[in-house]
Design an enzyme around this catalytic site. Structure first.
Site, PDB file in Angstrom:
ATOM      1  N   THR A 219       0.862  -1.177   0.000  1.00  0.00           N
ATOM      2  CA  THR A 219       0.000   0.000   0.000  1.00  0.00           C
ATOM      3  C   THR A 219       0.889   1.213   0.000  1.00  0.00           C
ATOM      4  O   THR A 219       2.040   1.125   0.380  1.00  0.00           O
ATOM      5  CB  THR A 219      -0.801   0.024   1.325  1.00  0.00           C
ATOM      6  N   ARG A 247     -13.350  -8.556  -0.882  1.00  0.00           N
ATOM      7  CA  ARG A 247     -12.662  -8.317   0.403  1.00  0.00           C
ATOM      8  C   ARG A 247     -12.202  -6.862   0.480  1.00  0.00           C
ATOM      9  O   ARG A 247     -11.609  -6.326  -0.450  1.00  0.00           O
ATOM     10  CB  ARG A 247     -11.469  -9.245   0.529  1.00  0.00           C
ATOM     11  N   VAL A 248     -12.486  -6.216   1.576  1.00  0.00           N
ATOM     12  CA  VAL A 248     -12.044  -4.839   1.784  1.00  0.00           C
ATOM     13  C   VAL A 248     -11.129  -4.815   2.991  1.00  0.00           C
ATOM     14  O   VAL A 248     -11.451  -5.378   4.034  1.00  0.00           O
ATOM     15  CB  VAL A 248     -13.262  -3.916   2.006  1.00  0.00           C
ATOM     16  N   GLY A 249      -9.980  -4.172   2.835  1.00  0.00           N
ATOM     17  CA  GLY A 249      -9.034  -4.059   3.947  1.00  0.00           C
ATOM     18  C   GLY A 249      -9.244  -2.763   4.719  1.00  0.00           C
ATOM     19  O   GLY A 249     -10.320  -2.153   4.679  1.00  0.00           O
ATOM     20  N   ASP A 250      -8.188  -2.332   5.382  1.00  0.00           N
ATOM     21  CA  ASP A 250      -8.274  -1.128   6.220  1.00  0.00           C
ATOM     22  C   ASP A 250      -8.141   0.168   5.418  1.00  0.00           C
ATOM     23  O   ASP A 250      -8.637   1.215   5.838  1.00  0.00           O
ATOM     24  CB  ASP A 250      -7.173  -1.151   7.284  1.00  0.00           C
ATOM     25  N   THR A 270      -0.146   0.481   6.924  1.00  0.00           N
ATOM     26  CA  THR A 270       0.010  -0.490   5.845  1.00  0.00           C
ATOM     27  C   THR A 270       0.236  -1.850   6.486  1.00  0.00           C
ATOM     28  O   THR A 270       0.680  -1.923   7.628  1.00  0.00           O
ATOM     29  CB  THR A 270       1.195  -0.172   4.909  1.00  0.00           C
ATOM     30  N   GLY A 271      -0.057  -2.884   5.742  1.00  0.00           N
ATOM     31  CA  GLY A 271       0.118  -4.232   6.273  1.00  0.00           C
ATOM     32  C   GLY A 271      -1.222  -4.924   6.403  1.00  0.00           C
ATOM     33  O   GLY A 271      -2.181  -4.567   5.722  1.00  0.00           O
ATOM     34  N   GLY A 273      -4.496  -5.636   6.836  1.00  0.00           N
ATOM     35  CA  GLY A 273      -5.618  -4.738   7.072  1.00  0.00           C
ATOM     36  C   GLY A 273      -6.608  -5.235   8.116  1.00  0.00           C
ATOM     37  O   GLY A 273      -7.164  -4.444   8.888  1.00  0.00           O
TER      38      GLY A 273
HETATM   39  N1  ASP Z   1      -3.521  -2.695   4.384  1.00  0.00           N
HETATM   40  C1  ASP Z   1      -3.809  -3.161   3.069  1.00  0.00           C
HETATM   41  C2  ASP Z   1      -4.922  -4.153   3.115  1.00  0.00           C
HETATM   42  O1  ASP Z   1      -4.983  -4.931   4.031  1.00  0.00           O
HETATM   43  C3  ASP Z   1      -2.679  -3.790   2.379  1.00  0.00           C
HETATM   44  C4  ASP Z   1      -1.296  -3.359   2.798  1.00  0.00           C
HETATM   45  O2  ASP Z   1      -1.123  -2.326   3.338  1.00  0.00           O
HETATM   46  O3  ASP Z   1      -0.332  -4.052   2.563  1.00  0.00           O
HETATM   47  O4  ASP Z   1      -5.680  -4.174   2.176  1.00  0.00           O
END
Ligand code: ASP
Length: 377
Positions: A219, A247-250, A270-271, A273
């Protein structure tokens, strides 16, 4: 519940980071930047983003326009497989993008989720903020809204992303008809999603195997404050590779992947979610700054909450990677991550970093961590 951070972890973290980044440490031993305005802070893939946003802010642009223009560079880049065009697709091979934006001075927010065919979801998030009284549009509705505003419909799946996705599909199981039914590849950390230029097919397949072993997230989050103290932020992503469609992340969720309060500061994540959503990550960070924590301390508090959700069980947390980034009204910045350095296949130690441009220098800074990586022990 309190996260268990050993004194050894803590001292190593703070001393190492303080020294490397040239930052002083605060009362709690976490690195503390000197406050400067204007300031732009991004995830580690944001050096070019920072450069662009800083240049625009200096020329008098609004902070929201600056952060959006900054992340557009990464959304447009086919070599970054975690954002926009060239992002890794969902399990059906469709690229689905998420983004959010917040404008501090007007206290407004906009976001889109599961958006297909539009390579700059951050632009669509900004349109939601500017042109509607809604905050979040998803899927087909978000696409129609983008097209109505003149954005171009494109195929976002690059050849490289298609090869990686197909490899994932073929190596997924030996109980279906896809692929030769290979044993699952050995577990390993994925170490970056920026494609080298002119990768040979074998190199691409080796990368695909690493990605498949540990489906990555990726991200860009960008936060900016101008000289007057006005703050904006944006987060944009292709989300978790090979996710279930829908699917929806953060990243598009206000308070999770992004939060801005013009009186206090801004934060992003990031990471993984799902873990960020469960603790309302970015909002937590801003609220901790409101209570007086520095940006780095506030980010570490959010990381500790993620760990506490698993009773600090490092084995369970092994597959979770998560970073928080923040800046405050004074122009101080900081970040925190769950895991310390990991040893890459080349034997080199890798540490999570973020990027900050303080008007003088635009550089990557190592991120303080909660736990040492298991493969470091
Ligand atoms: N946070 C984002 C998600 O989970 C992906 C990411 O930041 O690596 O969609």
């Amino acid at each position: 519940m309190k996260a268990k951070i050993t004194r050894r972890d803590f001292v190593r973290t703070s001393a190492a980071v303080g020294a490397v980044a040239g930052l002083s440490t605060n009362l709690y031993g976490l690195p503390q930047s000197k406050g400067t305005r204007p300031l732009v802070v991004s995830s580690s893939n944001g050096l070019r983003t920072n450069e662009k946003a800083m240049q625009m802010i200096r020329a008098g642009a609004d902070t929201m326009d600056a952060v959006i223009a900054g992340v557009n560079i990464v959304e447009d880049d086919p070599k970054d497989m975690s954002v926009g065009y060239g992002g890794l697709p969902n399990e059906e091979g469709d690229v689905e993008l998420d983004a959010s934006v917040m404008h501090g001075p007007s206290k407004r927010a906009g976001a889109v989720a599961s958006l297909r065919h539009i390579k700059n979801p951050s632009k669509v998030a900004k349109l939601v903020l500017e042109r509607t009284d809604h905050v979040l549009l998803v899927g087909e509705g978000a696409l129609r809204f983008a097209l109505a505003h003149g954005l171009k419909k494109e195929d976002l799946l690059t050849e490289e992303a298609r090869v990686v996705w197909l490899r994932w599909k073929e190596t997924r199981s030996d109980r279906d008809a896809w692929g030769p039914g290979l044993d699952a590849p050995p577990d390993s950390q994925t170490t970056g999603l920026i494609l080298d230029s002119d990768m040979k097919r074998e190199e691409l397949l080796a990368l695909a195997d690493r990605i498949i072993a540990s489906p990555p997230t990726g991200t860009i989050n960008c936060l900016a404050i101008n000289e007057r103290g006005d703050i904006s932020g944006t987060t944009t992503t292709s989300g978790l590779a090979f996710k279930i469609p829908g699917r929806v992340g953060d990243s598009p969720l206000i308070g999770c992947g992004l939060f801005v309060d013009n009186e206090i500061g801004a934060a992003g994540s990031t990471g993984r979610g799902e873990e960020c959503i469960k603790i309302n990550g970015a909002h937590t960070v801003v609220e901790m700054m409101r209570k007086g924590m520095s940006p780095a301390e506030a980010c570490m508090e959010a990381v500790k909450r993620v760990a506490a959700n698993y009773n600090n069980d490092k084995k369970k947390l092994q597959r979770v990677g998560i970073n928080f980034y923040a800046l405050n009204k004074q122009g101080e910045h900081g970040a925190a991550t769950l895991w310390g350095p990991s040893i890459g296949e080349d034997g080199r130690r890798r540490r999570s970093q973020y990027a900050a441009h303080d008007g003088r220098e635009n550089k990557r800074i190592e991120i303080p961590y909660l736990f040492e990586s298991l493969n470091e022990r």
